[in-house]
Scaffold this active site. Structure first.
Site, PDB file in Angstrom:
ATOM      1  N   GLN A  86       0.800  -1.222   0.000  1.00  0.00           N
ATOM      2  CA  GLN A  86       0.000   0.000   0.000  1.00  0.00           C
ATOM      3  C   GLN A  86       0.838   1.280   0.000  1.00  0.00           C
ATOM      4  O   GLN A  86       0.328   2.340  -0.347  1.00  0.00           O
ATOM      5  CB  GLN A  86      -0.952  -0.010   1.188  1.00  0.00           C
ATOM      6  N   HIS A  98      -1.827  -5.023 -12.800  1.00  0.00           N
ATOM      7  CA  HIS A  98      -1.307  -4.886 -14.167  1.00  0.00           C
ATOM      8  C   HIS A  98      -2.152  -5.633 -15.198  1.00  0.00           C
ATOM      9  O   HIS A  98      -2.297  -5.189 -16.328  1.00  0.00           O
ATOM     10  CB  HIS A  98       0.141  -5.399 -14.248  1.00  0.00           C
ATOM     11  N   ASP A 117       2.262   0.657  -8.113  1.00  0.00           N
ATOM     12  CA  ASP A 117       3.606   0.710  -8.709  1.00  0.00           C
ATOM     13  C   ASP A 117       4.487   1.746  -8.015  1.00  0.00           C
ATOM     14  O   ASP A 117       5.674   1.527  -7.805  1.00  0.00           O
ATOM     15  CB  ASP A 117       3.527   1.064 -10.199  1.00  0.00           C
ATOM     16  N   ARG A 153       3.895   0.109  13.100  1.00  0.00           N
ATOM     17  CA  ARG A 153       3.687  -1.225  12.539  1.00  0.00           C
ATOM     18  C   ARG A 153       3.743  -1.133  11.019  1.00  0.00           C
ATOM     19  O   ARG A 153       3.020  -0.331  10.424  1.00  0.00           O
ATOM     20  CB  ARG A 153       2.330  -1.776  12.986  1.00  0.00           C
ATOM     21  N   HIS A 194       1.270  -9.155   4.722  1.00  0.00           N
ATOM     22  CA  HIS A 194       0.051  -8.354   4.611  1.00  0.00           C
ATOM     23  C   HIS A 194      -0.390  -8.401   3.145  1.00  0.00           C
ATOM     24  O   HIS A 194      -0.375  -7.400   2.437  1.00  0.00           O
ATOM     25  CB  HIS A 194       0.321  -6.926   5.102  1.00  0.00           C
ATOM     26  N   ASN A 197      -1.434 -10.857   8.532  1.00  0.00           N
ATOM     27  CA  ASN A 197      -2.487  -9.875   8.724  1.00  0.00           C
ATOM     28  C   ASN A 197      -3.813 -10.393   8.164  1.00  0.00           C
ATOM     29  O   ASN A 197      -3.940 -10.621   6.964  1.00  0.00           O
ATOM     30  CB  ASN A 197      -2.136  -8.564   8.004  1.00  0.00           C
ATOM     31  N   GLU A 198      -4.781 -10.591   9.056  1.00  0.00           N
ATOM     32  CA  GLU A 198      -6.168 -10.812   8.674  1.00  0.00           C
ATOM     33  C   GLU A 198      -6.441 -12.017   7.775  1.00  0.00           C
ATOM     34  O   GLU A 198      -6.730 -11.871   6.580  1.00  0.00           O
ATOM     35  CB  GLU A 198      -6.732  -9.562   7.996  1.00  0.00           C
ATOM     36  N   ASN A 223      -7.500  -6.112  14.351  1.00  0.00           N
ATOM     37  CA  ASN A 223      -7.804  -4.976  13.483  1.00  0.00           C
ATOM     38  C   ASN A 223      -9.282  -4.698  13.627  1.00  0.00           C
ATOM     39  O   ASN A 223     -10.118  -5.559  13.346  1.00  0.00           O
ATOM     40  CB  ASN A 223      -7.468  -5.283  12.026  1.00  0.00           C
ATOM     41  N   TYR A 241     -12.479  -1.846  13.075  1.00  0.00           N
ATOM     42  CA  TYR A 241     -12.891  -0.610  12.408  1.00  0.00           C
ATOM     43  C   TYR A 241     -14.293  -0.141  12.758  1.00  0.00           C
ATOM     44  O   TYR A 241     -14.560   1.046  12.812  1.00  0.00           O
ATOM     45  CB  TYR A 241     -12.802  -0.781  10.882  1.00  0.00           C
ATOM     46  N   GLU A 266      -4.808  -2.167  14.108  1.00  0.00           N
ATOM     47  CA  GLU A 266      -5.334  -1.197  13.140  1.00  0.00           C
ATOM     48  C   GLU A 266      -6.668  -0.674  13.616  1.00  0.00           C
ATOM     49  O   GLU A 266      -7.480  -1.432  14.175  1.00  0.00           O
ATOM     50  CB  GLU A 266      -5.598  -1.839  11.753  1.00  0.00           C
TER      51      GLU A 266
HETATM   52  C1  PNW Z   1      -7.783  -3.484   6.741  1.00  0.00           C
HETATM   53  N1  PNW Z   1     -13.883  -5.093   8.210  1.00  0.00           N
HETATM   54  O1  PNW Z   1      -8.709  -4.464   6.390  1.00  0.00           O
HETATM   55  C2  PNW Z   1      -6.481  -3.816   6.045  1.00  0.00           C
HETATM   56  O2  PNW Z   1      -5.624  -4.528   6.905  1.00  0.00           O
HETATM   57  C3  PNW Z   1      -5.766  -2.639   5.461  1.00  0.00           C
HETATM   58  O3  PNW Z   1      -4.774  -3.056   4.565  1.00  0.00           O
HETATM   59  C4  PNW Z   1      -6.759  -1.702   4.804  1.00  0.00           C
HETATM   60  O4  PNW Z   1      -6.167  -0.649   4.110  1.00  0.00           O
HETATM   61  C5  PNW Z   1      -7.678  -1.189   5.891  1.00  0.00           C
HETATM   62  O5  PNW Z   1      -8.355  -2.261   6.469  1.00  0.00           O
HETATM   63  C6  PNW Z   1      -8.732  -0.211   5.401  1.00  0.00           C
HETATM   64  O6  PNW Z   1      -9.638  -0.841   4.551  1.00  0.00           O
HETATM   65  C7  PNW Z   1     -10.003  -4.513   6.881  1.00  0.00           C
HETATM   66  O7  PNW Z   1     -14.289  -6.248   8.374  1.00  0.00           O
HETATM   67  C8  PNW Z   1     -10.483  -5.748   7.212  1.00  0.00           C
HETATM   68  O8  PNW Z   1     -14.636  -4.137   8.458  1.00  0.00           O
HETATM   69  C9  PNW Z   1     -11.747  -5.941   7.669  1.00  0.00           C
HETATM   70  C10 PNW Z   1     -12.588  -4.877   7.794  1.00  0.00           C
HETATM   71  C11 PNW Z   1     -12.140  -3.628   7.479  1.00  0.00           C
HETATM   72  C12 PNW Z   1     -10.859  -3.443   7.013  1.00  0.00           C
END
Ligand code: PNW
Length: 491
Positions: free
Chosen positions: A26, A46, A59, A84, A129, A173-174, A316, A318, A386
């Site tokens: 990213q 690509h 890129d 991180r 990641h 990651n995730e 993580n 949100y 996150e």
């Molecule tokens: C994260 N959800 O993923 C990622 O780890 C990052 O790379 C990404 O840029 C960031 O979110 C923002 O989108 C997510 O379930 C995984 O709500 C799950 C959720 C949200 C974001």
């Protein structure tokens, strides 16, 4: 009023790590420089540009490969305790395999780590990641059980090269986003869309890959290097739409499908996939005519390998959702839900909406999530690895919505600490604007704005950066603080 003033005085303990997070694909750019190999995001952007909303690629991204000093300067401006970031597997091992190490790639991460350590900023490194070397994908990626061996080989190279200075490791990651979004649907590379088969196959192999890398660290590196190793799982808040028994049951099932699938095998006492989900999938598979369940069993040996294999639970987090047993209950579009469970999803209209369709400000969602995980998984050590808010690119530098989100989130963090949850750190997503996967550059998560029209990718602090800096400096949340945003300094 008196309640508010006591609240305002709550402090983040000195040893609580406050920081920011990013990920290699990213931000780094330099996709084919100095010997880096191709990964699945290079390949996807690509070869299938229509898959990305604005047709963009990583890129160049935020050009962090060529901005070590500026990136660390931003960390110093904010006064971060911890940063991180993730390593690009194919930058270190161009073929994906450990036959050949790309020294230029190792050197980039050494420069970054050393520059951070010079200023007392703790590195927390994610090994993976999402940017899998393309060759490994062609061999099946995480659908191939051998992926766990490839990952273990890679992990050995990483611990050997950086473990003398890095003490916080996150293997993967995730898993949900890798497996469900990448293998089970079309939301992330490699967009396999192997619905309901790919997700579970990948889940098993990702968990074993994680466990092998964890045990490798424990057995061969921990004594000498003295660090800790864990995994990061995405866990949002799921609360029942009504207090009915049905809605409670639907909520619990949704949690099992969203994060229990990945958390249960590691953090539960018995190990293995969540029982209720296993039963549902087995029954459905039989009805669909499969000679076996679409959700693969762990052997006893595999189950024991994975069970307990983490020093901490990286979360993580949100947002949050209300869950109903009634599928018809649904309003705004939401994150896609696994095909094997049918529940309704509701987002109250008063929850503020970000630029991402799935992301709203859901009150107390961190506290709700961590209290659930604490109880269910026997009080592990947590890091929030996150948490963040998106705005449209046109919003510029004045991001009061992001400030409101971070203040609410950090109050929820303090509630967790007050409740005795063993939460040791919090990382904001993200230090700077970056390539938001299939959304390209149309959603911005940065405390710093990045100008993607300028080849040098200059970074400018948003108002939220000044507010975050003040929280780091004072270790309290002052809801009335109005920053002077004219000059950013290093204190
Ligand atoms: C994260 N959800 O993923 C990622 O780890 C990052 O790379 C990404 O840029 C960031 O979110 C923002 O989108 C997510 O379930 C995984 O709500 C799950 C959720 C949200 C974001």
């Amino acid at each position: 009023c008196s309640a508010l003033s006591t609240k305002q005085q709550r402090r983040f303990p000195d040893d609580f790590l406050i920081g920011t997070a990013t990920a290699s694909y990213q931000i780094e750019g330099a996709w084919n420089e100095d010997g880096k190999g191709e990964n699945i995001w290079d390949y996807l952007t690509h070869n299938n540009p229509a898959a990305v909303k604005d047709g963009s690629t990583g890129d160049i991204a935020a050009n962090s490969y060529h901005n070590v000093e500026r990136d660390v300067e931003m960390m110093r401006e904010l006064g971060l305790d911890v940063y991180r970031f993730s390593l690009s597997w194919s930058r270190i091992l161009p073929s994906g395999f450990a036959n050949e190490i790309n020294e230029a790639g190792v050197d980039y991460y050494n420069r970054l780590i050393n520059e951070m350590l010079k200023y007392g900023i703790t590195p927390m490194i994610t090994l993976f990641h999402w940017d899998l070397p393309q060759k490994l994908q062609e061999l099946g990626g995480f659908a191939n059980p051998l992926a766990s061996i490839w990952f273990e080989d890679y992990a050995r190279v990483v611990y050997t090269n950086f473990g003398d200075r890095v003490k916080h490791w996150i293997t993967i990651n995730e898993p949900r986003e890798i497996c469900y979004e990448g293998y089970g649907s079309v939301h992330k590379a490699p967009i396999l869309n192997a619905t309901a088969i790919g997700t579970y196959l990948c889940a098993k192999n990702v968990l074993i890959a994680h466990a092998k890398a964890y045990h490798l660290y424990n057995n061969e590196f921990k004594d000498k290097q003295g660090g800790q190793c864990g995994i990061t799982i995405s866990a949002n808040s799921f609360r029942p739409f009504t207090d009915s028994e049905e809605d409670h049951a639907a909520t619990e099932l949704r949690r099992q499908a969203e994060f229990g699938l990945y958390a249960e095998p590691i953090f539960s006492e018995e190990g293995g996939f969540p029982k209720e989900l296993v039963e549902i999938v087995a029954e459905k598979s039989a009805k669909e005519g499969y000679p076996w369940s679409r959700i693969p069993e762990f052997t006893d040996e595999e189950r024991e390998l994975v069970r307990g294999a983490s020093d901490f639970f990286g979360v993580n987090h949100y947002t949050g959702f209300l869950v109903s047993a009634n599928e018809q209950i649904s309003d705004r579009p939401t994150i896609p839900i696994l095909p094997d469970i049918t529940v309704g999803n509701y987002i109250p209209p008063e929850w503020p909406q970000s630029a991402s369709y799935w992301l709203t400000l859901s009150p107390d969602s961190i506290y709700d999530t961590l209290t659930y995980l604490q109880k269910r998984y026997n009080d592990p050590i947590f890091y929030i690895t996150e948490n963040g808010w998106s705005s449209p690119p046109t919003n510029g530098l004045l991001d009061d919505d992001r400030i409101r989100y971070y203040r609410a989130a950090l109050e929820s963090v303090l509630d967790c600490l007050d409740a005795g949850i063993r939460l040791k750190g919090y990382m904001a997503w993200s230090l700077m604007d970056n390539f938001e996967w299939l959304e390209g550059y149309t959603e911005r998560f940065g405390l710093y704005e990045v100008d993607f029209s300028d080849p040098a990718r200059p970074r400018t602090p948003r108002k939220s950066a000044f507010v975050y800096k003040e929280i780091l400096r004072s270790r309290v949340i002052d809801h009335d603080y109005e920053p002077n945003t004219t000059v950013m300094t290093i204190d």
